[in-house]
Design a protein around this motif. Structure first.
Motif, PDB file in Angstrom:
ATOM      1  N   GLY A 277      -3.074 -11.008   3.844  1.00 58.39           N
ATOM      2  CA  GLY A 277      -2.701 -10.632   2.459  1.00 58.39           C
ATOM      3  C   GLY A 277      -2.992  -9.309   1.906  1.00 58.39           C
ATOM      4  N   PRO A 278      -2.905  -9.488   0.618  1.00 61.16           N
ATOM      5  CA  PRO A 278      -2.976  -8.075  -0.336  1.00 61.16           C
ATOM      6  C   PRO A 278      -4.341  -7.505   0.017  1.00 61.16           C
ATOM      7  CG  PRO A 278      -2.958  -9.774  -1.825  1.00 61.16           C
ATOM      8  CD  PRO A 278      -2.784 -10.433  -0.583  1.00 61.16           C
ATOM      9  N   ASN A 279      -4.311  -6.197  -0.197  1.00 63.69           N
ATOM     10  CA  ASN A 279      -5.785  -5.454  -0.168  1.00 63.69           C
ATOM     11  C   ASN A 279      -6.438  -5.436  -1.768  1.00 63.69           C
ATOM     12  OD1 ASN A 279      -7.808  -3.465  -0.610  1.00 63.69           O
ATOM     13  ND2 ASN A 279      -7.811  -2.888   1.411  1.00 63.69           N
ATOM     14  N   TYR A 280      -7.206  -6.400  -1.918  1.00 63.34           N
ATOM     15  CA  TYR A 280      -7.451  -6.561  -3.524  1.00 63.34           C
ATOM     16  C   TYR A 280      -8.264  -5.404  -4.076  1.00 63.34           C
ATOM     17  CZ  TYR A 280      -5.790 -11.481  -3.819  1.00 63.34           C
ATOM     18  OH  TYR A 280      -4.990 -12.449  -3.918  1.00 63.34           O
ATOM     19  N   PRO A 281      -9.062  -4.777  -3.545  1.00 60.13           N
ATOM     20  CA  PRO A 281      -9.644  -3.511  -3.917  1.00 60.13           C
ATOM     21  C   PRO A 281      -8.507  -2.481  -4.597  1.00 60.13           C
ATOM     22  CG  PRO A 281     -11.089  -4.503  -2.183  1.00 60.13           C
ATOM     23  CD  PRO A 281      -9.844  -5.074  -2.277  1.00 60.13           C
ATOM     24  N   THR A 282      -7.740  -2.383  -3.435  1.00 60.38           N
ATOM     25  CA  THR A 282      -6.766  -1.279  -3.672  1.00 60.38           C
ATOM     26  C   THR A 282      -5.672  -1.942  -4.694  1.00 60.38           C
ATOM     27  OG1 THR A 282      -6.416  -0.814  -1.344  1.00 60.38           O
ATOM     28  CG2 THR A 282      -4.414  -0.286  -2.631  1.00 60.38           C
ATOM     29  N   LEU A 283      -5.333  -3.219  -4.981  1.00 54.01           N
ATOM     30  CA  LEU A 283      -4.794  -3.685  -5.991  1.00 54.01           C
ATOM     31  C   LEU A 283      -5.388  -3.426  -7.285  1.00 54.01           C
ATOM     32  CD1 LEU A 283      -1.918  -4.968  -6.601  1.00 54.01           C
ATOM     33  CD2 LEU A 283      -3.015  -7.295  -6.196  1.00 54.01           C
ATOM     34  N   GLY A 284      -6.689  -3.883  -7.264  1.00 57.16           N
ATOM     35  CA  GLY A 284      -7.481  -3.402  -8.230  1.00 57.16           C
ATOM     36  C   GLY A 284      -7.564  -2.273  -9.036  1.00 57.16           C
ATOM     37  N   ALA A 285      -7.559  -1.179  -8.022  1.00 60.54           N
ATOM     38  CA  ALA A 285      -7.467   0.342  -8.420  1.00 60.54           C
ATOM     39  C   ALA A 285      -6.333   0.595  -8.860  1.00 60.54           C
ATOM     40  CB  ALA A 285      -8.133   1.218  -7.228  1.00 60.54           C
ATOM     41  N   ARG A 286      -5.278   0.295  -8.413  1.00 66.45           N
ATOM     42  CA  ARG A 286      -3.877   0.484  -8.908  1.00 66.45           C
ATOM     43  C   ARG A 286      -3.664   0.055 -10.377  1.00 66.45           C
ATOM     44  NH1 ARG A 286       0.344  -1.353  -5.159  1.00 66.45           N
ATOM     45  NH2 ARG A 286       1.849  -0.174  -6.292  1.00 66.45           N
ATOM     46  N   THR A 287      -4.093  -1.108 -10.389  1.00 69.87           N
ATOM     47  CA  THR A 287      -3.825  -1.669 -11.882  1.00 69.87           C
ATOM     48  C   THR A 287      -4.674  -0.796 -12.929  1.00 69.87           C
ATOM     49  OG1 THR A 287      -3.963  -3.915 -10.666  1.00 69.87           O
ATOM     50  CG2 THR A 287      -4.252  -3.808 -13.064  1.00 69.87           C
ATOM     51  N   GLY A 288      -5.942  -0.463 -12.580  1.00 70.76           N
ATOM     52  CA  GLY A 288      -6.760   0.450 -13.309  1.00 70.76           C
ATOM     53  C   GLY A 288      -5.935   1.825 -13.908  1.00 70.76           C
ATOM     54  N   GLU A 289      -5.177   2.269 -12.690  1.00 74.46           N
ATOM     55  CA  GLU A 289      -4.528   3.508 -12.874  1.00 74.46           C
ATOM     56  C   GLU A 289      -3.403   3.007 -13.934  1.00 74.46           C
ATOM     57  OE1 GLU A 289      -3.076   4.392  -8.938  1.00 74.46           O
ATOM     58  OE2 GLU A 289      -5.082   5.198  -8.420  1.00 74.46           O
TER      59      GLU A 289
END
Length: 335
Positions: A277-289
């Protein structure tokens, strides 16, 4: 693609992700923490105050929130950012109470992880930006008009990965399972949407069948897991926080029947064959941006939700060896 790696069962049997949680604490009611970033007086504007509502103290959520904070801090540096985290501990009453508290706070914006929590806060706060982190279906949950043009004060990211993309990966495992099982909480909007998509994907997959079990509370997981494990060859757990709290029971049931066990995203605990599935840390970081863009003036109503870029495998090698399975080339070094 990440190189699959082994991550052993963490306390409480929850999925662990690659980042180390930061700035998270707990108490007997709601857990709360505050962290700051940047040099006082050295930023390009006033400090940004962000209230964070987390639906439960689960490792996968902790790590996603930590990545969100890091991503937002980096994007806004040297501007100062202040985070206040409140953990609702999966209690409906706490979700409502924290939402009301945030709505009367002086925070500039909010970040929320957990669909029920996003819905609750969106009802209380209709003006200041709300950043949903890894939400399943903002449109279906009626907090946004569309993913490209939310039209409201809610934007952020979604973690939805079409099960139709995951099934071919599982079917490529040898031996290939023909009877698939899943467990979910029907009160979780994320899970309902995901399971509906799973059923549709299986209907289009010749030779595959689905056994499902629903739970009302974490106390139901043990019986549900045994039932599904006995009638399936593989178990696939979708984005359901309540089921993740009972993963030890799911793992035990799968191991007892020799079933392949998969989860959607994260890193697999021992006993879970793989996370796909998705890479959650990556998704979290992109949401922070994205949150940083909103803090700098972007309108949430016109800011599109961030989506997972791809699906990835993360494999638990001891489980691969124990089950004697052969993984597809897409699993990388996990074969």
């Amino acid at each position: 693609m990440r190189v699959p790696r082994t991550l052993y069962l963490v306390p409480a049997g929850l999925l662990a992700l690659a980042l180390i949680a930061a700035g998270c604490g707990s108490s007997s009611s709601s857990s709360e923490s505050t962290s700051t970033s940047g040099s006082s007086g050295g930023g390009s504007g006033d400090p940004v105050k962000v209230g964070i509502l987390q639906i439960a103290d689960i490792e996968v959520l902790d790590q996603t929130v930590a990545a969100f904070e890091a991503g937002m801090q980096k994007a806004l540096a040297p501007r100062e950012v202040e985070f206040e985290l409140k953990d609702a501990q999966e209690e409906i009453s706490l979700i409502a109470a924290i939402s009301r508290e945030f709505a009367t706070s002086d925070d500039d914006m909010f970040a929320v992880i957990g669909t029920p929590a996003v819905i609750a806060l969106a009802k209380e706060e209709t003006e200041r930006p709300i950043i949903a982190i890894a939400m399943g279906d903002p449109v279906g949950s009626k907090v946004a008009d569309s993913l490209t043009h939310p039209g409201t004060n809610v934007t952020g990211s979604i973690d939805f990965v079409d099960p139709g993309e995951i099934l071919p990966e599982i079917e490529a495992v040898s031996p290939s399972p023909k009877k698939l099982g899943t467990i979910y909480d029907p009160s979780n909007e994320n899970s309902v949407v995901w399971v509906k998509a799973l059923k549709e994907a299986i209907a289009e997959a010749p030779g595959l069948s689905l056994e499902e079990a629903t739970i009302a509370s974490s106390e139901d997981i043990n019986a549900a897991a045994r039932s599904v494990a006995q009638s399936s060859e593989a178990i696939l757990i979708g984005p359901d926080a309540k089921v993740y709290t009972g993963m030890p029971a799911v793992i035990a049931a799968a191991e007892g029947e020799g079933d392949q066990l998969y989860v959607v995203g994260g890193e697999p605990a021992e006993g879970v064959l793989a996370a796909i599935g998705p890479n959650y840390p990556t998704l979290g970081a992109r949401t922070g941006e994205l949150a940083a863009e909103v803090a700098e003036g972007a309108e949430p109503a016109a800011t599109a939700f961030v989506k997972p870029e791809s699906i990835e495998w993360a494999v638990d090698q001891p489980t691969v060896k124990k089950l004697g399975v052969k993984l597809p080339a897409s699993a990388g070094a996990g074969e």
